[in-house]
Motif scaffolding. Structure first.
Motif, short mmCIF file in Angstrom:
data_model
loop_
_atom_site.label_atom_id
_atom_site.label_comp_id
_atom_site.label_asym_id
_atom_site.label_seq_id
_atom_site.Cartn_x
_atom_site.Cartn_y
_atom_site.Cartn_z
N LYS A 86 55.49 3.50 -34.63
CA LYS A 86 54.89 4.73 -35.14
C LYS A 86 53.36 4.66 -35.15
O LYS A 86 52.69 5.69 -35.24
CB LYS A 86 55.39 5.02 -36.57
CG LYS A 86 56.91 5.02 -36.70
CD LYS A 86 57.54 6.16 -35.93
CE LYS A 86 59.05 6.19 -36.14
NZ LYS A 86 59.68 7.28 -35.37
N LEU A 87 52.83 3.43 -35.04
CA LEU A 87 51.38 3.26 -35.12
C LEU A 87 50.76 2.99 -33.75
O LEU A 87 49.59 2.60 -33.66
CB LEU A 87 51.04 2.08 -36.07
CG LEU A 87 51.66 2.13 -37.46
CD1 LEU A 87 51.29 0.89 -38.24
CD2 LEU A 87 51.24 3.38 -38.20
N THR A 88 51.53 3.17 -32.69
CA THR A 88 51.04 2.87 -31.34
C THR A 88 49.81 3.70 -30.97
O THR A 88 48.96 3.26 -30.20
CB THR A 88 52.15 3.12 -30.31
OG1 THR A 88 53.32 2.38 -30.72
CG2 THR A 88 51.74 2.66 -28.93
N CYS A 89 49.71 4.89 -31.54
CA CYS A 89 48.58 5.77 -31.21
C CYS A 89 47.24 5.18 -31.65
O CYS A 89 46.19 5.56 -31.12
CB CYS A 89 48.76 7.13 -31.87
SG CYS A 89 50.31 7.94 -31.42
N PHE A 90 47.28 4.26 -32.61
CA PHE A 90 46.04 3.68 -33.14
C PHE A 90 46.14 2.16 -33.00
O PHE A 90 46.65 1.47 -33.89
CB PHE A 90 45.85 4.07 -34.60
CG PHE A 90 45.83 5.56 -34.83
CD1 PHE A 90 44.65 6.28 -34.67
CD2 PHE A 90 46.99 6.24 -35.17
CE1 PHE A 90 44.64 7.64 -34.86
CE2 PHE A 90 46.98 7.60 -35.36
CZ PHE A 90 45.80 8.31 -35.20
#
Length: 812
Positions: free
Chosen positions: A442-446
């Motif tokens: 879920k944190l791949t974008c950052f």
């Protein structure tokens, strides 16, 4: 001319195309448009140039049009062209438009005559055109030439099908008059997706090149292969006219003279030619837009609703939004981990176990399995007990089993639990990391946020793992500190004081111990054995044996209804038998030390098993029942061991007590270990993520919230699409859809009935179309369907009401 109110819809679609030009083919928002389809050299390019009134399309041999050209004709006071890929650059020289189309085509496809599905958008402003949107596609070819791929025909047909298979597309099927209409590639493809001809307009070119004495009258009167929207004939410039740069206005006048003077066409001259084609296309496109605009609007609203939430999350321009996003991401991360462990996820995995289910499997299957693996070898354990007893007795002859031997063996077995317990903690640690990694997605974008979060959480997991192992080591030390022989589940002496001990024959053992260990009600082992020295059958006879602490019995079968014999165990000894190397069975014998017959007239009982493992298991069971070998054994250290019935009884006593106590220890650890790791590891990590992780990340928020390049591009794309959809809906809101319908059509094929019946689409003055035959009902064709449907059967059309195409207007 068409209805002015209806014609006002075309600028609306043009505005929509402006708003959605970057996203319309990424979203399934297929705008109403006219697609021009035809074979190579069918006059397709000349038809388009006549509609525009200018020469602007590349010409040459082979495939010239190698990318879709979305051509929008806009009525204006001045004449110029404008490309979407170079907005603001107005082309007043149409020769430069031709060069730009050629250059833009080669930019993507190169010079090898390859094709691409990425369109070129061109706007033509002129006072000599009506508002139209057309799509020019590569001409249908049969044979690849030069560097073209071998499947060029398939690629072109697939590209054409991508455009014409949609219901909101009008098909302009261009066919030369000097070829057989039944072999028209354009009509074949159109029929695949429009079998009733409801949205296909036939254009017949090269009428002036037909052989003398022949004409296309039957086709143009729509009596041969009829279409709902009919056929329109045009006469294009010849190659000589093009080379001589003949003016298009002069060509249009020559076209009009041709139809007025031709005996086969002069009665329909008012319905032939490029000007009439312009007006008809405008009329049909206007009607089509009106019919499809409500559904198109719903599509836009649906896409906008789907993007609203994501677009709102992507607004990270100010610090407040970035802080809010960080908080939401960490809370979502903690919530996802909790759901995975507790089994309350929204999407249930039906393929494999994960999260809490995997932990449960480790708790209740893997842990007992690991504890079972530390069970000692029976023969080795009995030897250790024997050494312990003898070493504790020293030079004395011990009459009773020493407590110290029991404690020494039990403590040694408890200390062996360190390895399976540590392995159990490692399995839980590995599964916990796997579960947490699922939430990291879920944190791949950052990337920086994910990296820092992963570091903090992983460090916490390993920290709690060390604490858990230290605590388990303490639990083992606690068990070693005090051997509780008063445990309620321990088979001790106090429980057997009330038992009658008259039949106790254990020499040197207390009455209570003897009764506890030799109760005849306890079955030590059951199984099949073969008596090889009894009976006349070759190889002996097989019986069902039952071994207790008092006797060895055998039956005919497992139902134990017919007992063959019961042999008391007193004075029995065990002896190995070595057979030949070809023997597939394993033997041992039982005999009486007082040389009495053990069964009928037999001095010994020779028994056989199927495997060495089964033989060893029976020997151990006989040891536990008090039947021991009769010979001297040598252990691995070279020590000779003599059979001592008293010692063996004491060994059996200790062995039984060790089993009972270790059963309590295993039960305790099977209960305590899952509780320990849940408290120290799983729950501690969940609580750390819920309450401490955000506070440790918050000071670094300025650098952690930097997006990855892919995420930045995705965010820009989402916001751009969101903005484009809102603009498109705003354009639609400015136009009223309550526009009057055009007047009825004066067509020789469609005559209004006297009763003024209402058609299926609710329009008065037109009879309903007949229901199509069953074999004409079909689904929308997919881009790959043309390879199977051109000359074979037609697939069924989806059920439900059909939109009836508007009638052809008469032009005065």
């Amino acid at each position: 001319m068409s209805n002015p109110g209806m014609e006002a819809l075309i600028p609306l679609v043009n505005s929509l195309q402006d708003a959605l030009s970057d996203v319309c083919y990424n979203y399934e928002l297929h705008l109403p448009q006219i697609v021009v389809v035809g074979a190579q050299s069918s006059g397709k390019s000349s038809v388009l140039e006549n509609l525009v009134g200018r020469d602007f399309l590349p010409r040459g041999t082979g495939i010239v049009t190698r990318r879709p050209l979305i051509l929008r004709l806009l009525h204006a006071d001045t004449v110029y062209g404008e490309f979407h890929h170079c907005k603001g650059n107005k082309f007043t020289d149409f020769n430069k438009i031709r060069e730009e189309i050629k250059a833009e085509t080669e930019r993507l496809t190169g010079r090898n005559k390859d094709i691409s599905s990425v369109p070129i958008n061109l706007l033509i402003y002129s006072p000599h055109v009506v508002n139209l949107t057309l799509v020019d596609l590569p001409g249908i070819t049969k044979v690849s030439v030069g560097d073209q791929p071998a499947d060029i025909e398939y690629q072109i047909r697939k590209l054409i099908m991508q455009y014409i298979c949609h219901e909101n597309c009008l098909i302009l099927a261009v066919t030369p008059a000097n070829t057989d209409l039944t072999n028209s590639d354009a009509l074949k493809l159109a029929k695949d997706v429009d079998p009733q001809g409801l949205r296909t307009i036939g254009v017949i070119t090269k009428l002036d090149l037909m052989d003398k004495g022949t004409d296309a009258k039957e086709i143009l009167e729509n009596r041969f292969l009829p279409l709902r929207l009919g056929y329109i004939g045009v006469v294009n410039r010849s190659q000589k006219d093009i080379d001589g740069q003949k003016d298009i206005r002069a060509a249009l006048q020559a076209e009009n003279n041709f139809f007025l003077s031709h005996p086969a066409y002069k009665h329909m001259a008012h319905r032939m030619g490029t000007p009439y084609l312009q007006k008809i296309l405008n009329q049909h496109l206007s009607n089509h837009i009106r019919d499809t605009l409500p559904g198109f609007r719903r599509d836009l609203e649906s896409q906008l609703r789907a993007l609203n939430k994501e677009a709102e999350e992507f607004r990270l321009d100010d610090p407040t939004s970035r802080n809010k996003t960080l908080t939401l991401l960490i809370h979502h991360f903690a919530d996802e981990l909790k759901k995975l462990i507790d089994g309350t996820c929204d999407n249930v995995d039906t393929v494999c176990l994960s999260g809490g289910a995997r932990l449960n499997q480790i708790f209740h299957l893997r842990l007992p399995n690991e504890l079972t693996k530390v069970q000692p070898d029976e023969i080795k354990l009995r030897r250790e007990i024997s050494y312990a007893i003898r070493n504790i007795h020293g030079v004395r002859t011990g009459l009773f089993p020493p407590d110290m031997a029991f404690e020494a063996i039990v403590k040694k077995q408890i200390s062996w639990l360190k390895e399976p317990c540590n392995k159990f903690i490692d399995m839980v640690n590995e599964e916990l990391i796997t579960t947490v990694n699922q939430c990291f997605d879920k944190l791949t974008c950052f990337p920086k946020l994910r990296e820092e979060t992963e570091k903090l959480v992983t460090t916490k997991i390993y920290e709690q793992e060390r604490k858990c192992k230290d605590l388990v080591l303490q639990l083992i030390e606690i068990q070693l500190a005090y051997i509780n022989t008063n445990h309620e589940d321990f088979v001790g002496f106090s429980k057997t004081q009330h038992v009658n001990t008259q039949n106790n024959k254990i020499c040197g053992v207390s009455e209570n111990q003897g009764v506890a260990l030799r109760s005849s009600l306890i079955v030590i082992r059951k199984g099949w054995l073969t008596m090889s020295n009894i009976g006349l059958m070759k190889g002996g006879k097989e019986y069902w044996f039952i071994l207790t602490a008092e006797s060895l019995s055998w039956f005919k079968d497992e139902e134990e209804k017919e007992k063959q014999y019961m042999l008391p165990l007193d004075n029995l000894k065990l002896k190995d038998i070595v057979k030949g190397f070809k023997s597939s069975r394993f033997y041992f014998s039982i005999y009486n030390t007082e040389l009495r017959n053990v069964y009928k007239d037999q001095k010994w009982l020779e028994l056989a098993c199927c495997s060495q493992e089964e033989l060893d298991s029976w020997k151990v069971s006989l040891f536990r029942a008090g039947v021991f070998p009769d010979k001297v054994e040598v252990d691995g250290l070279g020590n000779e061991e003599f059979t001592d019935p008293l010692l063996e009884r004491q060994v059996e006593t200790i062995r039984h007590l060790v089993d009972s106590y270790m059963s309590i220890i295993h039960k305790t650890f099977r209960d305590q270990m899952p509780k320990t790791v849940m408290h120290v590891m799983v729950n501690s990590v969940k609580e750390f993520i819920r309450s401490e992780l955000l506070s440790q990340l918050y000071p670094l928020r300025e650098t952690l919230m930097d997006e990855s390049p892919d995420q930045q591009q995705h965010r820009v794309e989402v916001l751009r699409k969101h903005r484009a959809l809102k603009e498109a809906l705003a354009v639609i809101e400015q136009v009223s859809l309550s526009i009057p319908l055009p007047p009825p059509v004066d067509s020789p094929r469609i005559q209004p009935s006297s009763s003024q019946e209402t058609s299926k689409n609710g329009r008065p003055g037109h009879p309903p179309l007949p229901s199509p035959p069953e074999h004409h009902k079909r689904h929308n064709a997919s881009p790959d369907s043309f390879m199977h449907s051109s000359t074979q059967h037609i697939r069924p059309r989806p059920s439900g009401p059909r939109r009836q195409a508007p009638p052809i207007p008469s032009v005065k």
